[in-house]
Design an enzyme around this catalytic site. Sequence first.
Site, PDB file in Angstrom:
ATOM      1  N   LEU A  22       0.837  -1.207   0.000  1.00 37.47           N
ATOM      2  CA  LEU A  22       0.000   0.000   0.000  1.00 37.47           C
ATOM      3  C   LEU A  22       0.872   1.258   0.000  1.00 37.47           C
ATOM      4  O   LEU A  22       0.629   2.201  -0.748  1.00 37.47           O
ATOM      5  CB  LEU A  22      -0.951  -0.002   1.206  1.00 37.47           C
ATOM      6  CG  LEU A  22      -1.931   1.181   1.250  1.00 37.47           C
ATOM      7  CD1 LEU A  22      -2.789   1.248  -0.006  1.00 37.47           C
ATOM      8  CD2 LEU A  22      -2.809   1.116   2.498  1.00 37.47           C
ATOM      9  N   LYS A  23       1.897   1.243   0.824  1.00 32.52           N
ATOM     10  CA  LYS A  23       2.802   2.397   0.890  1.00 32.52           C
ATOM     11  C   LYS A  23       3.408   2.679  -0.487  1.00 32.52           C
ATOM     12  O   LYS A  23       3.397   3.812  -0.962  1.00 32.52           O
ATOM     13  CB  LYS A  23       3.908   2.094   1.901  1.00 32.52           C
ATOM     14  CG  LYS A  23       4.991   3.131   2.000  1.00 32.52           C
ATOM     15  CD  LYS A  23       6.156   2.597   2.838  1.00 32.52           C
ATOM     16  CE  LYS A  23       7.237   3.627   3.024  1.00 32.52           C
ATOM     17  NZ  LYS A  23       6.834   4.697   3.946  1.00 32.52           N
ATOM     18  N   LYS A 131      -3.185  11.038  17.988  1.00 33.09           N
ATOM     19  CA  LYS A 131      -3.150   9.620  18.319  1.00 33.09           C
ATOM     20  C   LYS A 131      -4.533   9.007  18.445  1.00 33.09           C
ATOM     21  O   LYS A 131      -5.436   9.599  19.018  1.00 33.09           O
ATOM     22  CB  LYS A 131      -2.408   9.435  19.652  1.00 33.09           C
ATOM     23  CG  LYS A 131      -0.921   9.217  19.462  1.00 33.09           C
ATOM     24  CD  LYS A 131      -0.191   9.395  20.762  1.00 33.09           C
ATOM     25  CE  LYS A 131      -0.580   8.358  21.759  1.00 33.09           C
ATOM     26  NZ  LYS A 131       0.186   7.103  21.592  1.00 33.09           N
ATOM     27  N   ILE A 454      17.662  20.973  19.712  1.00 32.53           N
ATOM     28  CA  ILE A 454      17.071  19.848  20.437  1.00 32.53           C
ATOM     29  C   ILE A 454      17.855  18.553  20.252  1.00 32.53           C
ATOM     30  O   ILE A 454      17.654  17.581  20.955  1.00 32.53           O
ATOM     31  CB  ILE A 454      15.590  19.683  20.042  1.00 32.53           C
ATOM     32  CG1 ILE A 454      14.831  21.000  20.249  1.00 32.53           C
ATOM     33  CG2 ILE A 454      14.906  18.589  20.827  1.00 32.53           C
ATOM     34  CD1 ILE A 454      14.903  21.570  21.663  1.00 32.53           C
ATOM     35  N   SER A 456      18.939  16.665  16.962  1.00 25.49           N
ATOM     36  CA  SER A 456      19.265  16.138  15.639  1.00 25.49           C
ATOM     37  C   SER A 456      19.412  17.261  14.625  1.00 25.49           C
ATOM     38  O   SER A 456      18.726  18.280  14.683  1.00 25.49           O
ATOM     39  CB  SER A 456      18.195  15.152  15.188  1.00 25.49           C
ATOM     40  OG  SER A 456      16.939  15.775  15.131  1.00 25.49           O
ATOM     41  N   TRP A 584       7.135   3.581  22.906  1.00 20.10           N
ATOM     42  CA  TRP A 584       7.262   3.367  21.463  1.00 20.10           C
ATOM     43  C   TRP A 584       7.719   1.952  21.119  1.00 20.10           C
ATOM     44  O   TRP A 584       8.205   1.697  20.026  1.00 20.10           O
ATOM     45  CB  TRP A 584       8.164   4.436  20.835  1.00 20.10           C
ATOM     46  CG  TRP A 584       7.468   5.772  20.736  1.00 20.10           C
ATOM     47  CD1 TRP A 584       6.129   6.006  20.934  1.00 20.10           C
ATOM     48  CD2 TRP A 584       8.037   7.049  20.424  1.00 20.10           C
ATOM     49  NE1 TRP A 584       5.842   7.342  20.766  1.00 20.10           N
ATOM     50  CE2 TRP A 584       7.000   8.002  20.450  1.00 20.10           C
ATOM     51  CE3 TRP A 584       9.336   7.474  20.115  1.00 20.10           C
ATOM     52  CZ2 TRP A 584       7.212   9.360  20.183  1.00 20.10           C
ATOM     53  CZ3 TRP A 584       9.539   8.834  19.850  1.00 20.10           C
ATOM     54  CH2 TRP A 584       8.491   9.753  19.880  1.00 20.10           C
ATOM     55  N   HIS A 664      13.352  17.054  26.953  1.00 21.59           N
ATOM     56  CA  HIS A 664      12.622  17.666  25.840  1.00 21.59           C
ATOM     57  C   HIS A 664      11.288  16.946  25.656  1.00 21.59           C
ATOM     58  O   HIS A 664      11.218  15.729  25.736  1.00 21.59           O
ATOM     59  CB  HIS A 664      13.437  17.577  24.550  1.00 21.59           C
ATOM     60  CG  HIS A 664      12.632  17.883  23.336  1.00 21.59           C
ATOM     61  ND1 HIS A 664      12.167  19.156  23.058  1.00 21.59           N
ATOM     62  CD2 HIS A 664      12.138  17.094  22.356  1.00 21.59           C
ATOM     63  CE1 HIS A 664      11.445  19.115  21.954  1.00 21.59           C
ATOM     64  NE2 HIS A 664      11.408  17.871  21.506  1.00 21.59           N
ATOM     65  N   GLU A 688       7.498  22.337  22.849  1.00 22.95           N
ATOM     66  CA  GLU A 688       7.021  22.863  21.570  1.00 22.95           C
ATOM     67  C   GLU A 688       6.003  23.960  21.838  1.00 22.95           C
ATOM     68  O   GLU A 688       4.957  23.705  22.429  1.00 22.95           O
ATOM     69  CB  GLU A 688       6.368  21.721  20.786  1.00 22.95           C
ATOM     70  CG  GLU A 688       5.794  22.162  19.485  1.00 22.95           C
ATOM     71  CD  GLU A 688       5.137  21.018  18.714  1.00 22.95           C
ATOM     72  OE1 GLU A 688       5.624  19.886  18.808  1.00 22.95           O
ATOM     73  OE2 GLU A 688       4.148  21.296  18.042  1.00 22.95           O
ATOM     74  N   HIS A 717       8.205  21.941  11.982  1.00 20.34           N
ATOM     75  CA  HIS A 717       7.369  21.106  11.121  1.00 20.34           C
ATOM     76  C   HIS A 717       7.125  21.752   9.773  1.00 20.34           C
ATOM     77  O   HIS A 717       6.530  21.164   8.898  1.00 20.34           O
ATOM     78  CB  HIS A 717       6.037  20.826  11.812  1.00 20.34           C
ATOM     79  CG  HIS A 717       6.255  20.167  13.138  1.00 20.34           C
ATOM     80  ND1 HIS A 717       6.243  20.864  14.312  1.00 20.34           N
ATOM     81  CD2 HIS A 717       6.550  18.897  13.456  1.00 20.34           C
ATOM     82  CE1 HIS A 717       6.514  20.040  15.302  1.00 20.34           C
ATOM     83  NE2 HIS A 717       6.705  18.836  14.814  1.00 20.34           N
TER      84      HIS A 717
HETATM   85  N1  GLN Z   1      16.839  14.622  20.394  1.00 21.60           N
HETATM   86  C1  GLN Z   1      15.786  14.269  19.486  1.00 21.60           C
HETATM   87  C2  GLN Z   1      15.977  15.029  18.187  1.00 21.60           C
HETATM   88  O1  GLN Z   1      16.451  16.115  18.236  1.00 21.60           O
HETATM   89  C3  GLN Z   1      14.454  14.606  20.068  1.00 21.60           C
HETATM   90  C4  GLN Z   1      13.330  14.343  19.121  1.00 21.60           C
HETATM   91  C5  GLN Z   1      12.013  14.120  19.794  1.00 21.60           C
HETATM   92  O2  GLN Z   1      11.898  14.264  20.997  1.00 21.60           O
HETATM   93  N2  GLN Z   1      11.012  13.783  19.031  1.00 21.60           N
HETATM   94  O3  GLN Z   1      15.588  14.555  17.137  1.00 21.60           O
HETATM   95 ZN    ZN Z   2      10.314  17.053  19.965  1.00 17.81          ZN
END
Ligand code: GLN
Ligand code: ZN
Length: 777
Positions: A22-23, A131, A454, A456, A584, A664, A688, A717
Amino acid sequence: MSISKIPVATLGVPRIGRRRELKFALESYWSGKLPVADLLDAAKKLRAASWTEQRDRGVTKIPSNDFSLYDHVLDIAVMVGAIPETYGWSGGDVALDTYFAMARGSHGTADHQGCSHANHGHGVPALEMTKWFDTNYHYMVPELSANQAFTLTSTKPLDEFLEAKALDIHTRPVILGPVTFLKLAKCNGTTFDRMALLPKLLPVYGALLRKLKQAGADWVQIDEPCLVLDLDRTERNAVELAYQHFATDIPDLKIMLATYFGALGDNLDLALGLPVAGLHIDLVRAPHQLEPVARLARHDQVLSLGLIDGRNVWRADLPAVLDRIKPSIAGWPLNRIEIASSCSFLHVPIDLELETALDPDLKPWLAFAAQKMDELVVLGRALSEGRSAVAEELHASAEAVASRASSSKVHSPLVEGRVSAIDESMMHRQVAFAERQSQQAAKLGLPRFPTTTIGSFPQTPEVRKARASHARGELSYVDYETFLKKETETAIRWQEEIGLDVLVHGEFERNDMVQYFGEQLSGFAFTKHAWVQSYGSRYVRPPIIFGDVARPHPMTVAWWQYAQSLTDKRVKGMLTGPVTILNWSFVRDDLARSQVCRQIALAIRDEVVDLEAAGAAMIQIDEAALREGLPLRQSEWKTYLDWAVECFRLASTGVNDATQIHTHMCYSEFNDIIDAIAAMDADVISIETSRSKMELLDAFKTYKYPNEIGPGVYDIHSPRVPKVAEMTELLQLARERLVDAQIWINPDCGLKTRKWEEVRPALVNMVEAARQLRAAM
Ligand code: GLN
Ligand code: ZN
């Protein structure tokens, strides 16, 4: 295969295809390569395959309309004509591209990331996504207005019923119930009672149900998982109204009212009083409700027993299940029982047989959707023909459970000993925050409004390519590492150059913030093909926590050391927190989640201590999924938050007071959990906030949150580069709610999904915003 005389039902099955067909079809359609007819054909083949598979395995109540091209909530929104004006629909059939515009925005740049789900591109934005109850599946949030009109725009459930019928398979169509639909929607404009829309919605459902009846459907499954939530009086009345309506309107169509994800609890009487022909209850999440339901339900109803876990991957202990239900159903007519999955199999992978590389000891302990269907059939036959008819299967099931229970791969006396030795002193820092703050200030020497990110940086195509070719064995580890070191060095140099105060190494070596850790911890297993749908065409392969968790060796220290060796500025250590790793993953079902979480917390604690010993003065422990783990019922929140906070503290408090712990979180609703957030006692939290224009900081103001906070000023985003002025404006809003000494400046979240072309100017602007703020003081 033998058929069970007692009906055997799945409430829904995975839609994505054994090989993610499907993807691939969707993505190729979206990129303009696949004609629409081929997309629809691929979808049709997937439906046919899952119907025939279920039939061949002995499932007798086979669902239809559980399939969706993107999301089953979106399907209903579209079907009843709840299409916001922005999408330019003017009545009649809804074009497929309108459907996809609602799903992904009209430019098709779906930009959803693990942590937050709105899509702010140019063009028409997608609906919000959130969710689905407490699962890791995300649905598109329907939008309703006060004067919302409803009309039947599609006959998808009917079409799919007929499609199966043409294959000689009689199905039970599944439809999301009207009350759950309304409850999950978002009300635009002035606040109004959404349940007031129900009388307008019911005739549309009615029209559909009538068509199904005319086409030969005898039963329909209507899902009302909202019945396991806390409902107010209006919502409870709505449930009554809806099912009274259907009973009068289409009296000869039998409704299997499906509830799942928890206990009916205080909605039990309500559910039992509804004029429906069948009631499905979740006996995995809430085994104890069988007794009252069987005692109180009308004997002319069919009871559907949700006995096989649709949320997890473990093989069931079938004899134990039979023993458990026996006393409660003793007086219940056998011809009024159905054996079913607890909920749809949407949440589990498709077929264990695809996992040819899995540890052979582990494999027999697992069951994916296909194996779970077999388990359902065995249960059905055991009840109808007696246990001896399936003696072999029952024996194998008990064997597997016993081997798991006694396996040394599952149980580590060392880990179990460490968990039982946890004591109060391991759960708090040595001194209170105020004292730590001055020690940290002295050690770190940061300016006012320190800037950081944060964790990455962009996972570029090159980074992904290198990882993939290393995984395929084409790129040696040495070459892969050299490549990653170069990426890291470039990132460090660039951060220095633009003047960020606290640097990060960039997480180039990480595939995923949970998987990266899981792969290095013992007690975790990873699959090759066990995909489950997260949303739309995004699927994930959650780790499977099968045994006691331990950390055989440091996981991040070498990367941190390397990054720190390149610069005189501070580099933050970067870890994923225990609650997020837990939430997760597929978690073992033979130990309380809180205990599993404590084990993970101890492993992370060791890493934190090692990072500190290596010289890290700041260590961030991400808890992106802490809020997601909240139980569905408010009455259970406290228990969860207590152990979740305890686990974070366990992970984070092994350090000296001068070491700064960051955390975070990726969301914007804190009001209801602010006490827990404060109790985590992280020295700095980044959250956020940019899209909510700092509104959520109100929680931190009223509460007088004592520690430091980095309210996100850059919406990661969106590909948009925020201007300096936008960020200074947000910071002013933050300053109205917090004291200056508390404030950090950072983006909303990690930057892994962005491109460097977006990140570079955005962070340059962010640093400039900080400079202007300092200059104006
Ligand atoms: N340290 C992770 C990053 O910067 C945090 C991402 C997250 O919490 N979703 O991607
Ligand atoms: Zn985050």
